[in-house]
Design an enzyme around this catalytic site. Structure first.
Site, PDB file in Angstrom:
ATOM      1  N   LYS A 111      90.574  -8.962 -36.528  1.00  0.00           N
ATOM      2  CA  LYS A 111      90.324  -7.633 -35.963  1.00  0.00           C
ATOM      3  C   LYS A 111      90.019  -6.648 -36.831  1.00  0.00           C
ATOM      4  O   LYS A 111      89.356  -5.728 -36.426  1.00  0.00           O
ATOM      5  CB  LYS A 111      91.579  -7.269 -35.045  1.00  0.00           C
ATOM      6  CG  LYS A 111      91.881  -8.244 -33.750  1.00  0.00           C
ATOM      7  CD  LYS A 111      92.663  -7.946 -32.884  1.00  0.00           C
ATOM      8  CE  LYS A 111      92.701  -8.894 -31.683  1.00  0.00           C
ATOM      9  NZ  LYS A 111      93.714  -8.608 -30.680  1.00  0.00           N
ATOM     10  N   LYS A 196      87.732 -18.964 -29.538  1.00  0.00           N
ATOM     11  CA  LYS A 196      88.312 -18.803 -28.209  1.00  0.00           C
ATOM     12  C   LYS A 196      87.802 -17.650 -27.211  1.00  0.00           C
ATOM     13  O   LYS A 196      87.214 -16.866 -27.770  1.00  0.00           O
ATOM     14  CB  LYS A 196      89.849 -18.471 -28.710  1.00  0.00           C
ATOM     15  CG  LYS A 196      90.108 -17.256 -29.017  1.00  0.00           C
ATOM     16  CD  LYS A 196      91.397 -16.584 -28.888  1.00  0.00           C
ATOM     17  CE  LYS A 196      91.903 -15.200 -28.821  1.00  0.00           C
ATOM     18  NZ  LYS A 196      92.764 -14.599 -28.092  1.00  0.00           N
ATOM     19  N   LYS A 199      88.946 -11.515 -24.735  1.00  0.00           N
ATOM     20  CA  LYS A 199      88.496 -10.185 -24.033  1.00  0.00           C
ATOM     21  C   LYS A 199      87.559  -9.191 -24.937  1.00  0.00           C
ATOM     22  O   LYS A 199      86.979  -8.362 -24.612  1.00  0.00           O
ATOM     23  CB  LYS A 199      89.632  -9.516 -23.354  1.00  0.00           C
ATOM     24  CG  LYS A 199      90.624  -8.965 -24.391  1.00  0.00           C
ATOM     25  CD  LYS A 199      91.770  -8.533 -23.484  1.00  0.00           C
ATOM     26  CE  LYS A 199      93.235  -8.703 -23.933  1.00  0.00           C
ATOM     27  NZ  LYS A 199      94.048  -9.674 -23.640  1.00  0.00           N
TER      28      LYS A 199
HETATM   29  N1  AQP Z   1      91.299 -18.151 -25.138  1.00  0.00           N
HETATM   30  C1  AQP Z   1      92.730 -18.652 -24.840  1.00  0.00           C
HETATM   31  N2  AQP Z   1      93.053 -19.836 -24.592  1.00  0.00           N
HETATM   32  C2  AQP Z   1      94.254 -19.985 -24.271  1.00  0.00           C
HETATM   33  N3  AQP Z   1      95.341 -19.098 -24.247  1.00  0.00           N
HETATM   34  C3  AQP Z   1      94.904 -17.537 -24.409  1.00  0.00           C
HETATM   35  N4  AQP Z   1      95.532 -16.547 -24.742  1.00  0.00           N
HETATM   36  C4  AQP Z   1      94.654 -15.527 -25.149  1.00  0.00           C
HETATM   37  N5  AQP Z   1      93.385 -16.180 -25.363  1.00  0.00           N
HETATM   38  C5  AQP Z   1      93.533 -17.191 -24.822  1.00  0.00           C
HETATM   39  C6  AQP Z   1      96.949 -16.197 -24.427  1.00  0.00           C
HETATM   40  O1  AQP Z   1      97.111 -15.286 -23.749  1.00  0.00           O
HETATM   41  C7  AQP Z   1      98.337 -14.475 -23.904  1.00  0.00           C
HETATM   42  C8  AQP Z   1      98.196 -12.943 -23.551  1.00  0.00           C
HETATM   43  O2  AQP Z   1      97.155 -12.655 -24.642  1.00  0.00           O
HETATM   44  P1  AQP Z   1      97.136 -11.154 -25.149  1.00  0.00           P
HETATM   45  O3  AQP Z   1      97.159 -10.333 -23.960  1.00  0.00           O
HETATM   46  O4  AQP Z   1      98.305 -10.982 -26.376  1.00  0.00           O
HETATM   47  O5  AQP Z   1      95.833 -11.072 -25.734  1.00  0.00           O
HETATM   48  P2  AQP Z   1      95.396 -11.770 -27.100  1.00  0.00           P
HETATM   49  O6  AQP Z   1      96.193 -12.951 -27.420  1.00  0.00           O
HETATM   50  O7  AQP Z   1      95.050 -10.757 -28.177  1.00  0.00           O
HETATM   51  O8  AQP Z   1      94.169 -12.743 -26.573  1.00  0.00           O
HETATM   52  P3  AQP Z   1      92.799 -11.969 -25.883  1.00  0.00           P
HETATM   53  O9  AQP Z   1      93.194 -11.819 -24.438  1.00  0.00           O
HETATM   54  O10 AQP Z   1      91.490 -12.895 -26.222  1.00  0.00           O
HETATM   55  O11 AQP Z   1      92.464 -10.634 -26.488  1.00  0.00           O
HETATM   56  P4  AQP Z   1      91.836 -10.315 -28.015  1.00  0.00           P
HETATM   57  O12 AQP Z   1      90.426 -10.250 -27.659  1.00  0.00           O
HETATM   58  O13 AQP Z   1      92.448  -9.128 -28.273  1.00  0.00           O
HETATM   59  O14 AQP Z   1      91.966 -11.527 -28.931  1.00  0.00           O
HETATM   60  C9  AQP Z   1      98.971 -14.988 -25.012  1.00  0.00           C
HETATM   61  O15 AQP Z   1      99.878 -15.953 -24.993  1.00  0.00           O
HETATM   62  C10 AQP Z   1      97.815 -15.596 -25.822  1.00  0.00           C
HETATM   63  O16 AQP Z   1      98.187 -16.692 -26.634  1.00  0.00           O
END
Ligand code: AQP
Length: 334
Positions: A111, A196, A199
């Site tokens: 990030k 993966k 968002k």
């Molecule tokens: N692609 C994924 N497959 C399975 N699980 C996923 N999680 C996120 N992406 C995947 C799981 O969702 C939960 C909440 O995530 P978060 O709100 O903490 O966001 P994050 O992990 O940072 O992932 P995002 O949503 O894709 O955001 P960004 O773009 O910021 O990386 C967690 O349990 C996560 O493991």
């Protein structure tokens, strides 16, 4: 006793990966022992956010979790910033973690690399200690997360053990409960199936949003990247050589409750697999979207649930924080 804690950031971009990797397991397991789920609004401040939008999305995320099936009678649902002990414990953990171990966190590296490390917020760097505080405050035994959070969970365990060794047994050392491979642990981007689903991806064409209309879901899955080997037995679950097809099989299996390798035997051509996957996802999202629309019309009820959740969470968090402050040698206020 089993105690579960997990959190999700408030963002309108909540996607199928968040749902299949985390939220649906929260719903399934909310009645096992005691469970706490929080909308981690403080974590959202690690990147630029519009204040009005953040407020609105925090309530929207809580609404979505209720729509997905969290039952406030069965679990404690709250907003992270409503329980002040999270930031307080985070400081004690920042004074337990080292610069080196935080610098090794791949999520920070990825990030921070986007806007340059110099400009990255300090909170993005210390994010894992706040996450550790979220978990350790509730003395959680199990933390259901997607595969991408494994490293943060390992750090949480290390910090808990280090603190306990230095100052006495205050924290429970938690275990990550990550779905087995192929069962939603890591849903991949439909356009770039070696990354993966996220968002923060540049294009939303590889991501299925939980609010996507059926037509949009259909279009995105139809355009999902597969490979050119569309022969008679091309539909196989082989994440290494066929990541796009394996991702579709994983999604279809997770949405219908099967095993991806077994699900593969039911399809010959990519077109059939895509049509079935789209239909399964549309059916999976339909009731969540409908329930969301009902709950959205009554924000006062959602706010009341969140207030009650924070009232239940705070005494648990306060008791752990008090023990940690005492153990580390802070003079009690009275
Ligand atoms: N692609 C994924 N497959 C399975 N699980 C996923 N999680 C996120 N992406 C995947 C799981 O969702 C939960 C909440 O995530 P978060 O709100 O903490 O966001 P994050 O992990 O940072 O992932 P995002 O949503 O894709 O955001 P960004 O773009 O910021 O990386 C967690 O349990 C996560 O493991």
């Amino acid at each position: 006793m089993t105690r579960i804690l997990s959190g999700i950031q408030p963002t309108g971009g909540v996607h199928l990966g968040n749902y299949l990797g985390a939220v649906r397991y929260w719903v399934e397991d909310q009645r096992i022992g005691e469970s706490f789920y929080c909308v981690v609004d403080l974590h959202a401040l690690t990147i630029p956010r519009d204040p009005a939008e953040l407020r609105q999305e925090t309530r929207a995320m809580a609404t979505l979790l209720l729509a997905a099936g969290l039952d406030p009678e069965a679990c404690t649902l709250f907003v992270q910033s409503h329980v002040p002990q999270h930031t307080q414990l985070s400081w004690l953990l920042e004074c337990t973690a080292s610069m080196g171990e935080l610098r090794r966190m791949t999520q920070f590296k990825d990030k921070a690399a986007k806007g340059g490390e110099e400009a990255a917020r300090v909170g993005l760097f210390t994010y894992p200690t706040l996450m550790a505080a979220d978990i350790l405050l509730y003395r959680a035994t199990h933390v259901p997360v997607g595969e991408d959070q494994r490293q943060h969970l390992e750090l949480t365990r290390d910090l808990a053990e280090r603190f306990n060794t230095r100052y006495g047994p205050v924290f429970t050392v938690p275990e990550a409960t990550i779905p087995p491979p192929g069962r939603g642990a890591r849903i991949m981007d439909l356009q770039e199936p070696t990354r993966k689903m996220s968002k923060s991806a540049e294009s939303d064409q590889g991501m299925i949003g939980l609010f996507d209309e059926p037509k949009v879901v259909e279009r995105k899955i139809k355009r999902a990247v597969t490979d050119t080997d569309d022969g008679p037995d091309a539909v196989r679950f082989d994440p290494d050589t066929k990541p796009g097809v394996a991702n579709l099989l994983q999604i279809l299996a997770a949405a219908t409750g099967g095993d991806p390798a077994e699900v593969a035997t039911g399809y010959r051509r990519y077109g059939e697999l895509k049509a079935a996957t789209a239909e399964a996802v549309i059916e999976l999202l339909r009731p969540v979207q409908a329930r969301y629309r009902e709950l959205e019309a009554d924000p006062a009820t959602v706010d009341k649930i969140l207030r009650a959740g924070a009232e239940r969470a705070e005494p648990v968090a306060a008791a752990t924080l008090a023990r940690a402050m005492d153990a580390i040698g802070l003079l009690p206020a009275r």
